[in-house]
Write a protein that holds these residues in place. Sequence first.
Motif, mmCIF file in Angstrom:
data_model
loop_
_atom_site.group_PDB
_atom_site.id
_atom_site.type_symbol
_atom_site.label_atom_id
_atom_site.label_comp_id
_atom_site.label_asym_id
_atom_site.label_seq_id
_atom_site.Cartn_x
_atom_site.Cartn_y
_atom_site.Cartn_z
ATOM 1 N N GLY A 67 0.799 -1.212 0.000
ATOM 2 C CA GLY A 67 0.000 0.000 0.000
ATOM 3 C C GLY A 67 0.833 1.264 0.000
ATOM 4 O O GLY A 67 1.983 1.278 -0.459
ATOM 5 N N ARG A 68 0.248 2.316 0.553
ATOM 6 C CA ARG A 68 0.889 3.626 0.614
ATOM 7 C C ARG A 68 0.836 4.144 2.046
ATOM 8 O O ARG A 68 -0.128 3.894 2.774
ATOM 9 N N LEU A 69 1.847 4.888 2.447
ATOM 10 C CA LEU A 69 1.811 5.542 3.747
ATOM 11 C C LEU A 69 0.657 6.536 3.754
ATOM 12 O O LEU A 69 0.433 7.248 2.776
ATOM 13 N N SER A 70 -0.099 6.596 4.857
ATOM 14 C CA SER A 70 -1.283 7.441 4.874
ATOM 15 C C SER A 70 -1.628 7.867 6.292
ATOM 16 O O SER A 70 -0.889 7.595 7.246
ATOM 17 N N CYS A 71 -2.734 8.574 6.396
ATOM 18 C CA CYS A 71 -3.367 8.925 7.668
ATOM 19 C C CYS A 71 -2.375 9.628 8.606
ATOM 20 O O CYS A 71 -1.616 10.494 8.179
ATOM 21 N N LEU A 72 -2.368 9.272 9.876
ATOM 22 C CA LEU A 72 -1.560 9.963 10.876
ATOM 23 C C LEU A 72 -0.070 9.847 10.586
ATOM 24 O O LEU A 72 0.689 10.789 10.817
ATOM 25 N N SER A 73 0.356 8.694 10.075
ATOM 26 C CA SER A 73 1.781 8.491 9.801
ATOM 27 C C SER A 73 2.285 9.451 8.737
ATOM 28 O O SER A 73 3.363 10.030 8.867
ATOM 29 N N LEU A 74 1.518 9.618 7.686
ATOM 30 C CA LEU A 74 1.927 10.526 6.614
ATOM 31 C C LEU A 74 1.942 11.967 7.114
ATOM 32 O O LEU A 74 2.890 12.720 6.857
ATOM 33 N N LEU A 75 0.907 12.364 7.862
ATOM 34 C CA LEU A 75 0.849 13.741 8.358
ATOM 35 C C LEU A 75 1.998 14.030 9.317
ATOM 36 O O LEU A 75 2.594 15.110 9.279
ATOM 37 N N SER B 189 -2.660 10.467 -1.281
ATOM 38 C CA SER B 189 -2.795 11.900 -1.522
ATOM 39 C C SER B 189 -3.041 12.606 -0.197
ATOM 40 O O SER B 189 -3.552 12.003 0.767
ATOM 41 N N LEU B 190 -2.671 13.865 -0.120
ATOM 42 C CA LEU B 190 -2.814 14.609 1.123
ATOM 43 C C LEU B 190 -4.275 14.665 1.563
ATOM 44 O O LEU B 190 -4.590 14.470 2.746
ATOM 45 N N MET B 191 -5.175 14.909 0.626
ATOM 46 C CA MET B 191 -6.598 14.992 0.968
ATOM 47 C C MET B 191 -7.102 13.667 1.536
ATOM 48 O O MET B 191 -7.853 13.639 2.515
ATOM 49 N N ASP B 192 -6.684 12.563 0.936
ATOM 50 C CA ASP B 192 -7.093 11.255 1.440
ATOM 51 C C ASP B 192 -6.539 11.000 2.831
ATOM 52 O O ASP B 192 -7.222 10.466 3.706
ATOM 53 N N ALA B 193 -5.276 11.376 3.044
ATOM 54 C CA ALA B 193 -4.644 11.158 4.347
ATOM 55 C C ALA B 193 -5.342 11.973 5.432
ATOM 56 O O ALA B 193 -5.594 11.471 6.536
ATOM 57 N N VAL B 194 -5.667 13.222 5.131
ATOM 58 C CA VAL B 194 -6.356 14.072 6.112
ATOM 59 C C VAL B 194 -7.747 13.515 6.397
ATOM 60 O O VAL B 194 -8.178 13.441 7.553
ATOM 61 N N ARG B 195 -8.435 13.109 5.355
ATOM 62 C CA ARG B 195 -9.787 12.553 5.521
ATOM 63 C C ARG B 195 -9.752 11.343 6.455
ATOM 64 O O ARG B 195 -10.579 11.225 7.363
#
Length: 289
Positions: free
Chosen positions: A70-78, A128-134
């Motif tokens: 997968g891709r790094l996302s959510c809290l980890s990416l932020l 994507s940033l929007m997906d991670a924030v969501r």
Amino acid sequence: MPPKSKSVAQRVADTYDRTVFTRADLRVVGMSGREITDAVRRGHLIRVRRDRYLRTSANPEVIEAVRIGGRLSCLSLLKTLGVFVHRCSKTHVFVEPGTSRIRPGDPQHVVVHWNAVADAEAPLHAASLMDAVRQSMRCQAPRAALATLDSLAHHGVLTREQIDEVLLALPSRFRALARLVDASAASGPETYVRLLLRSLGVDFETQVQLPGVGRVDFLVDGWLIIECDSREFHEGWGKQVEDRRRDIAAARLGYVTIRPLATEILRDDSTVRDMLQGVISTLGPRFTA
């Protein structure tokens, strides 16, 4: 002198720089199959799964996310971007539904999100940033989620319109956060204190410039200064000396300054709320009479 830390904008650029390559990508830049194999053997590239190669300098959490599929996302990416998140002890990974050969990590260290929105233009290693924030809105308590939105707005990572777009795509209970977003909050503790002051029903201003003192985080009822210290933003003896100079300068102008610790603000808001209420109740009549 210690190296100057990167701005959030620089971190965003670095994080979304090309990091993961397919074999076809490497062939396009002129590498033969033998050269690719040799680069992996020599440690110049990391092959984490079929047809996925990364630079050896890649973020370890990015490597783990790609290894899983997968891709790094959510809290980890932020957190990687330098955006405030209260707690993030696990690696959050977005995996598109239908992805084959998934290698789920240890549940004690990895959170896999299957229900996030997939942006077709997102790179192979990061949502994507929007997906991670969501997704991050669902993974945090309301106060922490608001602090993340404040941080995004403060650093100019997302516009208010984009924040509204994120919240509109979530269940209606999240939409109340939109009217509470304040880009003046320079840290998560500032968001928490702002909410505490709202609950106390006092008048306050944020980021107030005072002559001879400088900019203060909060000015309450015209007499009480609150500075939200934290280890991240107030390190070193030199900074402590400057803070004490500012406190004395403020006292000479008739202000009282308090500095609740970030650990207390983020861990137990009831203790800080009681402290603020006690100070305002005890000293307020003397300054507002």
